[in-house]
Design a protein around this motif. Structure first.
Motif, short mmCIF file in Angstrom:
data_model
loop_
_atom_site.label_atom_id
_atom_site.label_comp_id
_atom_site.label_asym_id
_atom_site.label_seq_id
_atom_site.Cartn_x
_atom_site.Cartn_y
_atom_site.Cartn_z
N MET A 189 64.87 82.24 51.30
CA MET A 189 62.88 82.60 51.48
C MET A 189 62.61 82.48 53.16
SD MET A 189 59.98 81.78 49.61
CE MET A 189 59.44 80.71 50.96
N ARG A 190 62.44 84.23 53.46
CA ARG A 190 61.64 83.64 54.32
C ARG A 190 59.65 83.96 54.40
NH1 ARG A 190 62.71 88.27 58.20
NH2 ARG A 190 62.54 89.79 56.13
N ALA A 243 63.24 89.54 52.28
CA ALA A 243 61.88 88.52 52.80
C ALA A 243 62.51 87.39 51.95
CB ALA A 243 60.41 89.10 52.52
N CYS A 244 63.36 87.66 50.61
CA CYS A 244 63.60 86.86 49.54
C CYS A 244 64.98 87.72 49.30
CB CYS A 244 62.44 86.64 48.31
SG CYS A 244 63.19 85.43 47.47
N VAL A 245 65.94 86.71 48.76
CA VAL A 245 67.06 86.83 48.34
C VAL A 245 67.45 86.00 47.08
CG1 VAL A 245 69.85 86.90 48.46
CG2 VAL A 245 67.72 88.18 50.05
N ILE A 246 67.28 85.80 45.88
CA ILE A 246 67.62 85.00 44.58
C ILE A 246 69.45 85.00 44.16
CG2 ILE A 246 67.12 83.57 42.71
CD1 ILE A 246 63.86 85.93 43.07
N LYS A 247 70.08 83.99 44.50
CA LYS A 247 71.35 84.56 43.94
C LYS A 247 71.59 83.39 42.54
CE LYS A 247 74.25 84.65 48.47
NZ LYS A 247 74.81 84.79 49.29
N LYS A 253 59.71 78.65 47.79
CA LYS A 253 61.16 77.83 48.65
C LYS A 253 61.27 76.93 47.46
CE LYS A 253 57.86 74.14 50.71
NZ LYS A 253 56.06 75.09 50.23
N ASP A 254 60.38 77.12 46.30
CA ASP A 254 61.11 75.71 45.49
C ASP A 254 62.96 76.86 44.29
OD1 ASP A 254 59.09 73.97 46.16
OD2 ASP A 254 57.98 74.45 44.73
N GLY A 255 61.06 77.66 44.24
CA GLY A 255 63.13 78.73 43.13
C GLY A 255 62.01 79.82 43.21
N ALA A 256 62.77 80.53 42.22
CA ALA A 256 62.36 81.56 41.18
C ALA A 256 61.66 81.23 39.42
CB ALA A 256 63.14 82.61 40.95
N ARG A 257 60.43 82.40 40.06
CA ARG A 257 59.29 82.66 38.27
C ARG A 257 60.10 83.75 38.05
NH1 ARG A 257 54.93 80.90 39.66
NH2 ARG A 257 53.63 82.60 38.85
N PHE A 258 59.84 83.93 36.62
CA PHE A 258 60.08 85.19 36.26
C PHE A 258 58.79 85.04 34.60
CE2 PHE A 258 64.26 84.07 37.82
CZ PHE A 258 64.95 85.54 38.09
N SER A 259 58.47 86.30 35.54
CA SER A 259 56.95 86.25 33.68
C SER A 259 56.77 87.27 32.85
CB SER A 259 55.99 85.89 34.52
OG SER A 259 56.00 84.52 35.33
N ALA A 260 56.77 87.37 32.07
CA ALA A 260 56.46 88.59 31.56
C ALA A 260 55.14 88.23 30.20
CB ALA A 260 57.18 88.97 30.28
N LYS A 261 54.03 89.46 29.82
CA LYS A 261 53.04 89.57 28.75
C LYS A 261 53.14 90.95 28.56
CE LYS A 261 49.15 90.24 32.29
NZ LYS A 261 48.23 89.25 33.33
N GLY A 262 52.67 90.43 27.14
CA GLY A 262 52.61 91.54 26.25
C GLY A 262 51.74 91.14 24.98
N ASP A 263 51.76 92.14 23.78
CA ASP A 263 51.06 92.21 22.78
C ASP A 263 51.34 90.48 21.67
OD1 ASP A 263 49.77 93.81 23.21
OD2 ASP A 263 50.94 95.23 22.42
#
Length: 265
Positions: free
Chosen positions: A199-200, A134-138, A164-174
């Motif tokens: 992206m489809r 469904a989505c390929v990020i290069k 469609k704007d881009g890619a977001r990478f998120s992490a959460k922890g203590d």
């Protein structure tokens, strides 16, 4: 008889570095098309699929299909005895229980050979289905390595959201939360610095950072990495194996199933 000679020996060393922390042992399947390897890591979480095409070698001979069961840690140690500019030849007889590594200096004034015992491995070939993602990020492989390393400070999982704007990478922890957003940038001067999202449909999935950090060991092989995602199928992280002239010599693909998030999160 099997013989494969690669002029750019450092390429083979980088290939081994990209898989040796994930896989203890695996079979190299040698055929007329080249050398391929496919194996699960010891905890059966990630799958590695690797291909070195026959045309990527200066000389390549494989009289009949051959499976070389190899302890990858041992192979990595032997390859460390080769200088980066050495020419490396792999050689094995059809019924051999050993494989020979030959390292030649560019001036041919130093030749080393190491013989390594082969292992009898029961390997099952897992069919990897062709998937329309469904989505390929290069993106630049160095950028992906940095994101995985930086977000590991916060948590053990990363959520990748593809729009469609881009890619977001998120992490959460203590410690708290972190978000890294990459905008599409296909029109940069250097192709290897581009971020392209094909992206489809929008996809948001969560993955183990520990494994993604293992995958980034392949970054020296290629300036770009592609992340292919769809709901309910494993993520595919692909690095093309390119020589110094940027000719494609094969690929390393890693597959990792998404984490199932708890209902309350």
């Amino acid at each position: 008889m099997f013989e494969a000679r690669i002029v750019e020996g450092s390429l083979l060393k980088k290939v081994m570095e990209s898989i040796k922390d994930l896989l203890n042992e695996a079979s190299w399947d040698c055929s007329g098309n080249g050398m391929c390897l496919q194996a699960m890591d010891s905890s059966h979480v990630a799958l590695v699929s690797l291909m070195l095409k026959s045309e990527g070698f200066e000389n390549y001979r494989c009289d009949r299909n051959l499976s070389l069961g190899i302890n990858l840690g041992s192979m990595s140690k032997i390859l460390k005895c080769a200088s980066n500019d050495d020419i490396i030849t792999l050689r094995a007889d059809d019924e051999a229980d050993t494989v020979t590594f030959i390292f030649e200096s560019p001036k041919q004034d130093r030749v080393c050979d190491y013989e390594m015992k082969l292992m009898n491995l029961d390997t099952e070939h897992l069919g990897i289905p062709d998937t329309e993602y469904a989505c390929v990020i290069k993106m630049p492989s160095g950028e992906f390595s940095r994101i995985c390393r930086d977000l590991s400070i916060l948590g053990d999982s990363v959520t990748i959201c593809c729009t469609k704007d881009g890619a977001r990478f998120s992490a959460k922890g203590d410690l708290g939360n972190g978000n890294i957003k990459l905008m599409q940038s296909a029109n940069v001067d250097k192709e290897e610095e581009a971020v392209i999202v094909d992206m489809r449909e929008a996809v948001t999935l969560t993955f183990s950072l520990r494994y993604l950090n293992f995958f980034t060991k392949a970054a020296p092989l290629s300036s770009q990495v592609s992340l292919s995602m769809s709901e309910d199928v494993p993520l595919m992280v692909e690095y093309k194996i390119n020589d110094k002239d940027n000719e494609a010599k094969g690929y390393v693909r890693y597959y990792l199933a998404p984490k199932i998030e708890d209902a309350e999160s």
